[in-house]
Write a protein that holds these residues in place. Structure first.
Motif, PDB file in Angstrom:
ATOM      1  N   GLY A 385       0.817  -1.207   0.000  1.00  0.00           N
ATOM      2  CA  GLY A 385       0.000   0.000   0.000  1.00  0.00           C
ATOM      3  C   GLY A 385       0.850   1.256   0.000  1.00  0.00           C
ATOM      4  N   PRO A 386       0.212   2.431   0.080  1.00  0.00           N
ATOM      5  CA  PRO A 386       0.960   3.696   0.049  1.00  0.00           C
ATOM      6  C   PRO A 386       1.842   3.869   1.282  1.00  0.00           C
ATOM      7  CG  PRO A 386      -1.344   4.077   0.589  1.00  0.00           C
ATOM      8  CD  PRO A 386      -1.240   2.633   0.202  1.00  0.00           C
ATOM      9  N   HIS A 387       2.930   4.628   1.117  1.00  0.00           N
ATOM     10  CA  HIS A 387       3.847   4.930   2.227  1.00  0.00           C
ATOM     11  C   HIS A 387       3.329   6.199   2.904  1.00  0.00           C
ATOM     12  CE1 HIS A 387       7.485   2.442   0.688  1.00  0.00           C
ATOM     13  NE2 HIS A 387       6.340   1.906   0.315  1.00  0.00           N
ATOM     14  N   LEU A 388       2.414   6.015   3.854  1.00  0.00           N
ATOM     15  CA  LEU A 388       1.784   7.154   4.522  1.00  0.00           C
ATOM     16  C   LEU A 388       2.519   7.526   5.797  1.00  0.00           C
ATOM     17  CD1 LEU A 388      -1.998   6.149   4.276  1.00  0.00           C
ATOM     18  CD2 LEU A 388      -0.917   8.065   3.091  1.00  0.00           C
ATOM     19  N   ARG A 389       2.466   8.808   6.129  1.00  0.00           N
ATOM     20  CA  ARG A 389       2.867   9.293   7.445  1.00  0.00           C
ATOM     21  C   ARG A 389       1.589   9.741   8.162  1.00  0.00           C
ATOM     22  NH1 ARG A 389       6.377  14.217   5.972  1.00  0.00           N
ATOM     23  NH2 ARG A 389       4.485  14.499   4.733  1.00  0.00           N
ATOM     24  N   GLU A 391       0.802  12.490   9.432  1.00  0.00           N
ATOM     25  CA  GLU A 391       0.384  13.834   9.008  1.00  0.00           C
ATOM     26  C   GLU A 391      -0.209  13.847   7.601  1.00  0.00           C
ATOM     27  OE1 GLU A 391       4.993  13.863   9.130  1.00  0.00           O
ATOM     28  OE2 GLU A 391       3.329  12.908  10.203  1.00  0.00           O
ATOM     29  N   ASP A 392      -0.054  12.747   6.845  1.00  0.00           N
ATOM     30  CA  ASP A 392      -0.656  12.672   5.511  1.00  0.00           C
ATOM     31  C   ASP A 392      -2.146  12.327   5.565  1.00  0.00           C
ATOM     32  OD1 ASP A 392       1.838  13.154   4.358  1.00  0.00           O
ATOM     33  OD2 ASP A 392       2.347  11.022   4.304  1.00  0.00           O
ATOM     34  N   ILE A 393      -2.619  11.877   6.707  1.00  0.00           N
ATOM     35  CA  ILE A 393      -4.020  11.451   6.824  1.00  0.00           C
ATOM     36  C   ILE A 393      -4.913  12.684   6.842  1.00  0.00           C
ATOM     37  CG2 ILE A 393      -5.695  10.324   8.345  1.00  0.00           C
ATOM     38  CD1 ILE A 393      -3.391   8.477   9.239  1.00  0.00           C
ATOM     39  N   PRO A 394      -5.897  12.763   5.927  1.00  0.00           N
ATOM     40  CA  PRO A 394      -6.767  13.947   5.863  1.00  0.00           C
ATOM     41  C   PRO A 394      -7.719  14.008   7.045  1.00  0.00           C
ATOM     42  CG  PRO A 394      -7.526  12.273   4.330  1.00  0.00           C
ATOM     43  CD  PRO A 394      -6.232  11.758   4.892  1.00  0.00           C
ATOM     44  N   GLN A 579      -7.335  10.238  12.816  1.00  0.00           N
ATOM     45  CA  GLN A 579      -6.317   9.373  12.203  1.00  0.00           C
ATOM     46  C   GLN A 579      -6.658   7.900  12.404  1.00  0.00           C
ATOM     47  OE1 GLN A 579      -2.710  10.759  14.078  1.00  0.00           O
ATOM     48  NE2 GLN A 579      -2.303  12.304  12.503  1.00  0.00           N
ATOM     49  N   THR A 580      -7.032   7.522  13.620  1.00  0.00           N
ATOM     50  CA  THR A 580      -7.365   6.113  13.864  1.00  0.00           C
ATOM     51  C   THR A 580      -8.638   5.724  13.123  1.00  0.00           C
ATOM     52  OG1 THR A 580      -8.407   6.794  15.961  1.00  0.00           O
ATOM     53  CG2 THR A 580      -6.175   5.915  16.080  1.00  0.00           C
ATOM     54  N   ALA A 581      -9.602   6.639  13.049  1.00  0.00           N
ATOM     55  CA  ALA A 581     -10.841   6.338  12.309  1.00  0.00           C
ATOM     56  C   ALA A 581     -10.550   6.136  10.824  1.00  0.00           C
ATOM     57  CB  ALA A 581     -11.856   7.462  12.510  1.00  0.00           C
ATOM     58  N   TYR A 582      -9.687   6.960  10.266  1.00  0.00           N
ATOM     59  CA  TYR A 582      -9.326   6.855   8.846  1.00  0.00           C
ATOM     60  C   TYR A 582      -8.667   5.501   8.568  1.00  0.00           C
ATOM     61  CZ  TYR A 582      -7.021   7.965   4.396  1.00  0.00           C
ATOM     62  OH  TYR A 582      -6.585   7.947   3.090  1.00  0.00           O
ATOM     63  N   LEU A 583      -7.714   5.128   9.397  1.00  0.00           N
ATOM     64  CA  LEU A 583      -7.014   3.863   9.191  1.00  0.00           C
ATOM     65  C   LEU A 583      -7.961   2.681   9.368  1.00  0.00           C
ATOM     66  CD1 LEU A 583      -3.665   4.670  11.020  1.00  0.00           C
ATOM     67  CD2 LEU A 583      -4.049   4.543   8.556  1.00  0.00           C
ATOM     68  N   LYS A 584      -8.853   2.778  10.328  1.00  0.00           N
ATOM     69  CA  LYS A 584      -9.818   1.692  10.530  1.00  0.00           C
ATOM     70  C   LYS A 584     -10.723   1.541   9.317  1.00  0.00           C
ATOM     71  CE  LYS A 584     -13.661   0.105  13.246  1.00  0.00           C
ATOM     72  NZ  LYS A 584     -14.699   0.397  14.222  1.00  0.00           N
ATOM     73  N   HIS A 585     -11.141   2.671   8.733  1.00  0.00           N
ATOM     74  CA  HIS A 585     -12.062   2.617   7.590  1.00  0.00           C
ATOM     75  C   HIS A 585     -11.381   2.069   6.338  1.00  0.00           C
ATOM     76  CE1 HIS A 585     -15.374   3.673   4.960  1.00  0.00           C
ATOM     77  NE2 HIS A 585     -14.512   4.257   4.149  1.00  0.00           N
ATOM     78  N   TYR A 586     -10.190   2.562   6.031  1.00  0.00           N
ATOM     79  CA  TYR A 586      -9.547   2.210   4.757  1.00  0.00           C
ATOM     80  C   TYR A 586      -8.630   0.987   4.849  1.00  0.00           C
ATOM     81  CZ  TYR A 586     -11.415   6.438   2.648  1.00  0.00           C
ATOM     82  OH  TYR A 586     -12.266   7.384   2.144  1.00  0.00           O
TER      83      TYR A 586
END
Length: 971
Positions: A385-389, A391-394, A579-586
């Motif tokens: 997958g993408p190399h996210l940091r 701070e990259d999470i919208p 951030q945790t919600a975004y990661l959980k969703h995607y």
């Protein structure tokens, strides 16, 4: 003494008289003796205990010393001479701040400005005047207050952490209100965008030390502290001591044990002390007439309380502060004394004292959620997958807010509790600001504003502003005051206060300083003039607000300020929540694997999240000796159970397994044993792995493998010994096959139920199924499960909220024991285990007599009863009735299997003044008998809350003795 006198005459060295001092007055001798017993775990009556055989080790007066040594008056006077030579003073005015070691050619002021200007260019559009003005203002305050080096020090160790891949939180506390901190990447929130105020962090009108609390990856936090120690010198950095003190209840219990007073009596006295954070024995005596009466009427209780009073508030033990680190300009020992606590050097002064001495304390906090985020992002990257940091999470992804609004917040930071979930499903947050508000509102006090907040959000026409000037301040929270910063803005914008002074007013309101507030109310409404007649504070009326509106607004702020939340702190937490919600969703599989790793030591929570994964279609693969990593991992779209969650398998054994596996996968159990012989993988470890199912993918079943593993390990150990002694060759195939046969005996495997029990014993959860799987549909219809006990939050508060709640829950009876009550009757103690965890079930004598014989270990049942969660204990279920749990809903409905206990009632005639004493007696025998109070002053009858109901073996004699004959009726 004669020897000292002779030595003085022989050497010419003058005499001085002193007294060994262990306590202040002679009356304290007994308390000191008791304290020694507490510290050594002894009783006063123990013959072999440590003791001081005199009561003379106190600070004696000059007169007493002269009477003791009448022949040596000059020696007594010499004591005073020595005392006059000793001069110890503490400086509470000077700030002793360390200096950042600057690169050559730099000044601290110049370096800070340079770093901030570079950050400003990265974070704001060119020519952004409001940002530039704010930066200039903050730098001016920081320079004037002398905190330039402070910011450079914090910037430096955060920069080190980021450069070395150590996750750093977005900030916490009021520091997020500083644009300097934002430009230095100390915080990750734009204070201008979210109206966060610098003065809430650093007030130019109130000299105080800055306080930037920083969250780090929980596991790598020590690396940052080590870096700071290397940078400034080991002798310039120290961790901070913290003391566990003897609170009122603890002092009573400790002293009672030492004095050998009966446990029941001591427990009775301690329960007379109300539960409150600032409660003392003296306060309890004033509040509870029963405690005061016991003190006055019972000599044993008087001795207990008098001794406990002397020890109350004293340190019971010392430990190392979880986060605080001290950094000093000179060696730490130049400022404060040091000591060693569990191999860690700490100060002997606690944090508050260090701050008063002007020393720089910094908090290096470990936040497990950062580990969850970091592990999840690593799994995503490893999976292509993408190399996210982070701070990259919208912060504005609508699908993420859809998930949050639907209440799907298991694992989402700050948003997963049952009450919070109910709130956000009603609120339906659509923006980052809504999450900030939710975190701020969901607390005692602000909760009262929740209905108004939701109504304003859903129907803007209901929003009312007392004056139009409030709209720009309160519109973001739909007309409700939520934040401390809003109080400051109202004071500034409506009445013309400076921002620094507005923070002082906010502090006075929050601390309920009535004398200050009375003056400030007048200033807020009508303003304040200087002595020369010039305007100091314009006041709301002078600025166009009606006097009536100004008064109403000030009163509302005053009522609200003590509950208001720091928006900067809430906003930082909201970043982590999104951030945790975004990661959980995607990335749900990666996220839940990371979440399981973060709570691996808590079997109940692991079970809860595993059930959540299964419900969401995420497969939890059992441990596999050829596929499992040390921790939970992502394996082809599923979560693979980690080896570190298997009981009896230590870190060294796991490393040995992984190292051997890197060379070649294990083919059979015998291959595994042969290759791991001589390592830390012992028989207990192999047995645990077999029972946990880690060898299930290899030929043979668990029964076969358990039958041969010990023999195989003994043979492998024997061969290893022969090889090391040169008695055989590794290539001696004949010997190998003879001593280490790979044939497995012809045995049937254990039944599924036994295999599941093995998995539960050695991993803490059921892996290949669950004994309750066939009952899932029926269990889902019940009103309660242990999942509600696994939610994040204050466990004591949670237990208190559940206390008295009537529930129906199902599961397996995992354990059944019984014990005798003080009345000589039998009661039952069960463990009920459902899909998520377990709960203790108490079956009081009358109910146990009626249905106890029908409650058997291994039975699947539905239980009805009342939850009890008082005194900080984990909630338990007080059983009233039960029925078998059936897969056939109709059969369960029609069968007359419900076995209720016979209903009884207890009627008590009492005065209001006797209520606390009655409650104390009742709480010693909780149960299902309804209690009715008849208050003589009012002539009215009341039904007591369920938390005060009793079992049938209640203390009738004690109640009758207290209330009088005829005042206790049970029928």
């Amino acid at each position: 003494i004669s020897g000292l006198i002779a030595l003085s005459k022989e050497t010419g060295i003058p005499l001085v008289v002193t007294n060994d001092c262990h306590y202040l007055t002679q009356d304290d001798a007994q308390a000191q003796d008791v304290l020694m017993c507490i510290q050594t775990g002894k009783k006063l009556s123990d013959e072999d205990r440590m003791r001081q055989h005199t009561d003379q080790l106190y600070v004696k007066s000059e007169e007493e010393m002269r009477r003791l040594f009448p022949a040596f008056p000059e020696a007594v006077e010499r004591t005073e001479e020595i005392a006059k030579r000793c001069q110890v003073s503490f400086d509470f005015e000077t700030k002793h701040l360390p200096h950042y070691p600057l690169p050559e050619g730099e000044t601290a002021r110049g370096m800070l400005r340079r770093l901030c200007e570079e950050g400003l260019k990265r974070k704001y559009a060119p020519g952004r005047k409001d940002a530039l003005d704010r930066l200039e203002y903050e730098l001016g305050v920081i320079e004037k207050m002398g905190y330039v080096d402070y910011f450079l020090i914090v910037w430096d160790y955060i920069n080190y952490a980021r450069a070395n891949g150590i996750l750093v939180g977005p900030g916490r506390g009021s520091g997020a209100g500083s644009i300097v901190a934002y430009c230095l990447d100390i915080t990750a929130l734009d204070p201008l965008k979210y109206q966060l105020l610098f003065e809430r962090f650093l007030n130019p009108e109130r000299v105080s030390m800055p306080d930037l609390d920083i969250d780090f990856d929980y596991e790598r936090r020590p690396e940052v502290i080590d870096y700071v120690a290397r940078k400034y010198g080991q002798d310039h950095v120290s961790q901070i001591i913290t003391f566990g003190t003897m609170a009122a209840k603890a002092a009573i219990k400790d002293v009672g044990r030492v004095l050998d007073i009966g446990y029941g009596r001591v427990d009775q006295i301690s329960k007379m002390i109300p539960n409150a954070l600032d409660m003392t024995i003296d306060k309890a005596m004033a509040l509870n007439p029963e405690l005061k009466s016991a003190y006055e009427d019972d000599a044993e209780v008087k001795r207990l309380i008098d001794t406990a009073r002397k020890l109350e508030g004293m340190p019971r033990h010392a430990s190392t502060h979880a986060a605080g680190v001290l950094i000093t300009a000179k060696p730490v020992s130049d400022y404060v004394p040091l000591q060693v606590n569990a191999d860690v050097v700490t100060t002997q002064f606690p944090m508050g004292t260090l701050e008063h001495l002007g020393l720089l304390k910094m908090d290096f906090l470990g936040l497990r959620t950062l580990n969850v985020i970091g592990d999840c992002l690593e799994y995503v990257k490893e999976g292509g997958g993408p190399h996210l940091r982070p701070e990259d999470i919208p912060m504005d992804d609508p699908r993420v807010y859809d998930m949050i609004s639907a209440g799907d917040t298991d694992g989402v930071f700050q948003l997963e509790g049952g009450g919070m979930r109910a709130f956000i499903t009603g609120m339906k947050p659509r923006s980052f600001e809504d999450i900030v508000a939710a975190i701020s509102l969901y607390r005692p006090g602000p909760m009262d504003s929740i209905p108004r907040f939701i109504q304003g959000k859903q129907d803007p026409s209901t929003i009312h502003y007392e004056t139009p000037e409030l709209e720009p301040i309160l519109s973001v929270t739909y007309g409700c005051m939520v934040y401390q910063e809003q109080v400051m803005q109202i004071v500034r914008d409506l009445a013309g206060y400076s921002m620094g002074r507005s923070d002082l007013v906010r502090r006075a309101m929050s601390k309920k300083k009535h004398d200050v507030m009375a003056k400030e109310k007048e200033y807020f409404i009508h303003g304040k003039l200087n002595e020369d007649g010039s305007v100091d504070v314009p006041g709301a009326v002078r600025r166009g607000v009606s006097e009536e509106a100004a008064e109403k607004i000030f009163d509302e702020m005053t009522a609200f300020a003590s509950y208001a939340f720091n928006k900067s702190h809430a906003a930082c937490y909201a970043v982590v929540a999104v951030q945790t919600a975004y990661l959980k969703h995607y990335y749900p599989v990666e996220f839940m694997a990371a979440m399981l790793n973060s709570i691996a030591g808590n079997a109940t929570k692991v079970a809860y999240y595993i059930q959540f994964c299964r419900k969401k279609g995420i497969r939890i693969a059992p441990p596999d000796i050829n596929k499992s990593q040390e921790r939970f991992s992502v394996d082809e779209g599923q979560i693979r159970f980690g080896l570190n969650a298997v009981k009896n398998l230590g870190h060294g054994a796991i490393l040995a397994i992984l190292e051997a596996r890197r060379q070649e996968p294990f083919r059979t159990l015998h291959d595994f044993i042969m290759r791991l012989s001589g390592t830390q993988v012992n028989k207990k470890a192999v047995e645990s792995l077999i029972k946990a199912g880690a060898f299930d993918q290899m030929s043979g079943n668990r029964a076969q493998k358990l039958c041969v593993y010990e023999m195989a390990m003994d043979a492998a150990s024997k061969q290893a010994g022969q090889i090391s002694a040169g008695q055989m060759s590794l290539f001696d195939d004949e010997s190998l096959s003879q001593d280490l046969p790979e044939d497995l005996p012809d045995l049937e495997d254990f039944p599924l139920r036994e295999r599941l029990a093995m998995e539960k014993e050695f991993t803490g959860i059921y892996l290949s199924g669950h004994p309750l799987d066939e009952y899932r549909e029926q269990l889902g219809k019940l009103t309660f499960s242990t999942a509600l006990l696994s939610e994040e939050g204050d466990e004591d508060a949670q237990a208190g909220d559940l206390d008295g709640r009537r529930v129906e829950m199902g599961g397996l009876i995992a354990q059944k024991t019984s014990r005798a009550t003080k009345a000589g009757m039998l009661m039952g103690i069960l463990t009920l285990e459902d899909l998520y965890g377990s709960i203790e079930v108490l079956v009081f004598p009358k109910v146990f007599e009626s249905i106890g014989h029908s409650l058997n270990e291994g039975d699947a049942v539905v239980m009805r009863g009342r939850l009890s969660g008082r005194d900080g204990r984990a909630p338990s279920l007080i059983l009233e009735s039960f029925r078998p749990l059936s897969t056939d809903a109709q059969a369960a409905k029609s069968a007359p299997q419900e076995k209720p206990a016979q209903a009884h009632k207890l009627f008590l005639r009492l005065s209001r003044a006797q209520l606390d004493a009655v409650r104390f007696i009742l709480e010693t025998t909780p149960g299902t008998v309804r209690v009715n109070y008849y208050f003589t002053e009012e002539g009215k009858n009341y039904v007591a809350p369920a938390s005060e109901w009793v079992s049938e073996d209640f203390d009738r004699e004690g109640l009758t003795q207290l209330l009088g004959e005829g005042s206790v009726v049970f029928k």
